[in-house]
Motif scaffolding. Structure first.
Motif, PDB file in Angstrom:
ATOM      1  N   ILE A   1      31.742  42.610  24.231  1.00 53.32           N
ATOM      2  CA  ILE A   1      31.648  41.152  24.174  1.00 53.32           C
ATOM      3  C   ILE A   1      30.319  40.643  24.728  1.00 53.32           C
ATOM      4  CG2 ILE A   1      34.136  40.770  24.149  1.00 53.32           C
ATOM      5  CD1 ILE A   1      33.927  40.063  27.141  1.00 53.32           C
ATOM      6  N   ASP A   2      29.614  41.485  25.497  1.00 53.21           N
ATOM      7  CA  ASP A   2      28.313  41.095  26.029  1.00 53.21           C
ATOM      8  C   ASP A   2      27.541  42.360  26.404  1.00 53.21           C
ATOM      9  OD1 ASP A   2      26.241  39.442  26.795  1.00 53.21           O
ATOM     10  OD2 ASP A   2      27.274  38.576  28.520  1.00 53.21           O
ATOM     11  N   SER A   3      26.215  42.299  26.350  1.00 56.14           N
ATOM     12  CA  SER A   3      25.407  43.465  26.725  1.00 56.14           C
ATOM     13  C   SER A   3      24.065  43.015  27.294  1.00 56.14           C
ATOM     14  CB  SER A   3      25.187  44.394  25.529  1.00 56.14           C
ATOM     15  OG  SER A   3      24.429  43.752  24.540  1.00 56.14           O
ATOM     16  N   PHE A   4      23.441  43.935  28.025  1.00 59.35           N
ATOM     17  CA  PHE A   4      22.145  43.684  28.651  1.00 59.35           C
ATOM     18  C   PHE A   4      21.463  45.031  28.848  1.00 59.35           C
ATOM     19  CE2 PHE A   4      19.692  43.670  32.638  1.00 59.35           C
ATOM     20  CZ  PHE A   4      18.744  42.717  32.333  1.00 59.35           C
TER      21      PHE A   4
ATOM     22  N   TYR B   1      23.899  47.889  29.935  1.00 59.26           N
ATOM     23  CA  TYR B   1      25.168  47.404  30.452  1.00 59.26           C
ATOM     24  C   TYR B   1      25.957  46.772  29.311  1.00 59.26           C
ATOM     25  CZ  TYR B   1      22.347  47.570  34.707  1.00 59.26           C
ATOM     26  OH  TYR B   1      21.516  47.968  35.716  1.00 59.26           O
ATOM     27  N   PHE B   2      27.281  47.023  29.284  1.00 55.94           N
ATOM     28  CA  PHE B   2      28.171  46.434  28.293  1.00 55.94           C
ATOM     29  C   PHE B   2      29.410  45.920  29.011  1.00 55.94           C
ATOM     30  CE2 PHE B   2      26.032  50.088  26.433  1.00 55.94           C
ATOM     31  CZ  PHE B   2      25.534  49.598  25.242  1.00 55.94           C
ATOM     32  N   ILE B   3      29.922  44.788  28.570  1.00 54.15           N
ATOM     33  CA  ILE B   3      31.232  44.331  29.033  1.00 54.15           C
ATOM     34  C   ILE B   3      32.149  44.385  27.822  1.00 54.15           C
ATOM     35  CG2 ILE B   3      32.613  42.444  29.989  1.00 54.15           C
ATOM     36  CD1 ILE B   3      30.082  41.562  31.514  1.00 54.15           C
ATOM     37  N   SER B   4      33.264  45.104  27.976  1.00 59.98           N
ATOM     38  CA  SER B   4      34.206  45.257  26.869  1.00 59.98           C
ATOM     39  C   SER B   4      35.191  44.099  26.842  1.00 59.98           C
ATOM     40  CB  SER B   4      34.982  46.573  27.006  1.00 59.98           C
ATOM     41  OG  SER B   4      35.943  46.469  28.048  1.00 59.98           O
ATOM     42  N   ASP B   5      35.938  43.995  25.761  1.00 61.67           N
ATOM     43  CA  ASP B   5      36.946  42.942  25.642  1.00 61.67           C
ATOM     44  C   ASP B   5      38.090  43.147  26.644  1.00 61.67           C
ATOM     45  OD1 ASP B   5      37.968  45.185  24.361  1.00 61.67           O
ATOM     46  OD2 ASP B   5      38.854  44.049  22.723  1.00 61.67           O
ATOM     47  N   GLU B   6      38.145  44.307  27.279  1.00 64.24           N
ATOM     48  CA  GLU B   6      39.141  44.562  28.328  1.00 64.24           C
ATOM     49  C   GLU B   6      38.592  44.202  29.715  1.00 64.24           C
ATOM     50  OE1 GLU B   6      41.637  48.268  26.615  1.00 64.24           O
ATOM     51  OE2 GLU B   6      39.504  48.606  26.947  1.00 64.24           O
ATOM     52  N   ASN B   7      37.409  43.605  29.737  1.00 56.17           N
ATOM     53  CA  ASN B   7      36.732  43.182  30.965  1.00 56.17           C
ATOM     54  C   ASN B   7      36.291  44.365  31.829  1.00 56.17           C
ATOM     55  OD1 ASN B   7      35.592  41.023  32.350  1.00 56.17           O
ATOM     56  ND2 ASN B   7      37.239  41.012  33.843  1.00 56.17           N
ATOM     57  N   ILE B   8      35.958  45.476  31.189  1.00 56.83           N
ATOM     58  CA  ILE B   8      35.403  46.643  31.881  1.00 56.83           C
ATOM     59  C   ILE B   8      33.897  46.624  31.691  1.00 56.83           C
ATOM     60  CG2 ILE B   8      35.327  49.167  32.000  1.00 56.83           C
ATOM     61  CD1 ILE B   8      38.208  49.170  30.885  1.00 56.83           C
ATOM     62  N   LEU B   9      33.177  46.777  32.792  1.00 56.87           N
ATOM     63  CA  LEU B   9      31.720  46.850  32.750  1.00 56.87           C
ATOM     64  C   LEU B   9      31.322  48.320  32.624  1.00 56.87           C
ATOM     65  CD1 LEU B   9      28.818  45.679  33.191  1.00 56.87           C
ATOM     66  CD2 LEU B   9      29.205  46.081  35.631  1.00 56.87           C
TER      67      LEU B   9
ATOM     68  N   SER C   1      34.499  49.051  36.616  1.00 57.65           N
ATOM     69  CA  SER C   1      33.251  49.577  36.073  1.00 57.65           C
ATOM     70  C   SER C   1      33.300  51.076  35.826  1.00 57.65           C
ATOM     71  CB  SER C   1      32.118  49.267  37.054  1.00 57.65           C
ATOM     72  OG  SER C   1      30.898  49.724  36.568  1.00 57.65           O
ATOM     73  N   ILE C   2      32.672  51.479  34.736  1.00 55.93           N
ATOM     74  CA  ILE C   2      32.433  52.892  34.435  1.00 55.93           C
ATOM     75  C   ILE C   2      30.918  53.066  34.398  1.00 55.93           C
ATOM     76  CG2 ILE C   2      32.643  54.744  32.738  1.00 55.93           C
ATOM     77  CD1 ILE C   2      35.292  53.473  31.876  1.00 55.93           C
ATOM     78  N   VAL C   3      30.413  53.910  35.284  1.00 62.50           N
ATOM     79  CA  VAL C   3      28.972  54.101  35.425  1.00 62.50           C
ATOM     80  C   VAL C   3      28.626  55.541  35.050  1.00 62.50           C
ATOM     81  CG1 VAL C   3      27.009  53.971  36.995  1.00 62.50           C
ATOM     82  CG2 VAL C   3      28.942  52.409  37.299  1.00 62.50           C
TER      83      VAL C   3
ATOM     84  N   TRP D   1      42.048  55.651  33.836  1.00 63.51           N
ATOM     85  CA  TRP D   1      42.245  55.420  35.264  1.00 63.51           C
ATOM     86  C   TRP D   1      42.116  53.932  35.602  1.00 63.51           C
ATOM     87  CZ3 TRP D   1      38.663  54.560  39.520  1.00 63.51           C
ATOM     88  CH2 TRP D   1      39.241  54.749  40.777  1.00 63.51           C
ATOM     89  N   ILE D   2      41.092  53.288  35.037  1.00 59.44           N
ATOM     90  CA  ILE D   2      40.875  51.866  35.294  1.00 59.44           C
ATOM     91  C   ILE D   2      42.034  51.027  34.769  1.00 59.44           C
ATOM     92  CG2 ILE D   2      39.492  49.880  34.536  1.00 59.44           C
ATOM     93  CD1 ILE D   2      37.021  51.539  35.065  1.00 59.44           C
ATOM     94  N   LEU D   3      42.510  51.325  33.568  1.00 60.57           N
ATOM     95  CA  LEU D   3      43.623  50.547  33.008  1.00 60.57           C
ATOM     96  C   LEU D   3      44.866  50.658  33.889  1.00 60.57           C
ATOM     97  CD1 LEU D   3      43.116  51.170  29.185  1.00 60.57           C
ATOM     98  CD2 LEU D   3      42.598  49.088  30.497  1.00 60.57           C
ATOM     99  N   LYS D   4      45.094  51.823  34.484  1.00 60.87           N
ATOM    100  CA  LYS D   4      46.216  51.977  35.420  1.00 60.87           C
ATOM    101  C   LYS D   4      46.013  51.085  36.642  1.00 60.87           C
ATOM    102  CE  LYS D   4      47.529  56.683  34.219  1.00 60.87           C
ATOM    103  NZ  LYS D   4      47.560  58.090  34.642  1.00 60.87           N
TER     104      LYS D   4
END
Length: 140
Positions: free
Chosen positions: A9-12, A19-27, A60-62, A128-131
């Motif tokens: 949904i957004d990137s930089f 950097y990306f933000i997904s529609d699940e609000n994960i950076l 966040s997933i880095v 893991w994040i979704l949990k």
């Protein structure tokens, strides 16, 4: 690279990472191949990420698997400032076992304000994040 089913949904992008933000609000943060991160770079990375996040907190997933070197000063800066704007979970992605062992040992030595899990794939991190997200929703 990011999976094909990821809806962005957004990137930089800056000289160090994308950097990306997904529609699940994960950076998602993917560091560029072969970079060296010194103190000035660490400060720029954190500042740019916070501006990109527009004051919002994210899980966040880095992916640090392509970084060539991080100086001791940069590591120290990330330890004290790198968690700003990261909500409940920040993940480090390594693709080889040697780096995983070193990272796990390093993480055992420092205290972080957010849970961190060393992972070997973005899919494992997302699971893991979704949990964690579901646990947080259940508490609210």
């Amino acid at each position: 690279m990011l999976s094909n089913d990821l809806r962005i949904i957004d990137s930089f992008e800056n000289q160090f990472a994308t950097y990306f933000i997904s529609d699940e609000n994960i950076l998602y943060c993917e560091y560029k191949k072969g970079i060296t991160i010194d103190l000035d770079a660490a400060k720029e990375i954190v500042s740019d990420r916070l501006i990109f996040q527009k004051g919002e907190s994210h899980f966040s997933i880095v992916d640090v698997s392509k970084i060539k070197h991080i100086t001791a000063q940069a590591k120290k800066y990330f330890e004290t400032h790198g968690y700003q704007g990261l909500h409940s979970a920040a993940l480090l992605v390594y693709r080889n076992r040697f780096m995983r062992i070193i990272s796990t040992a390093f993480m055992a030595l420092i205290k972080t304000p957010t849970p961190i899990k060393i992972i070997e794939s973005k899919e494992q991190g997302k699971e893991w994040i979704l949990k964690l997200m579901n646990k947080e929703k259940a508490l609210n």
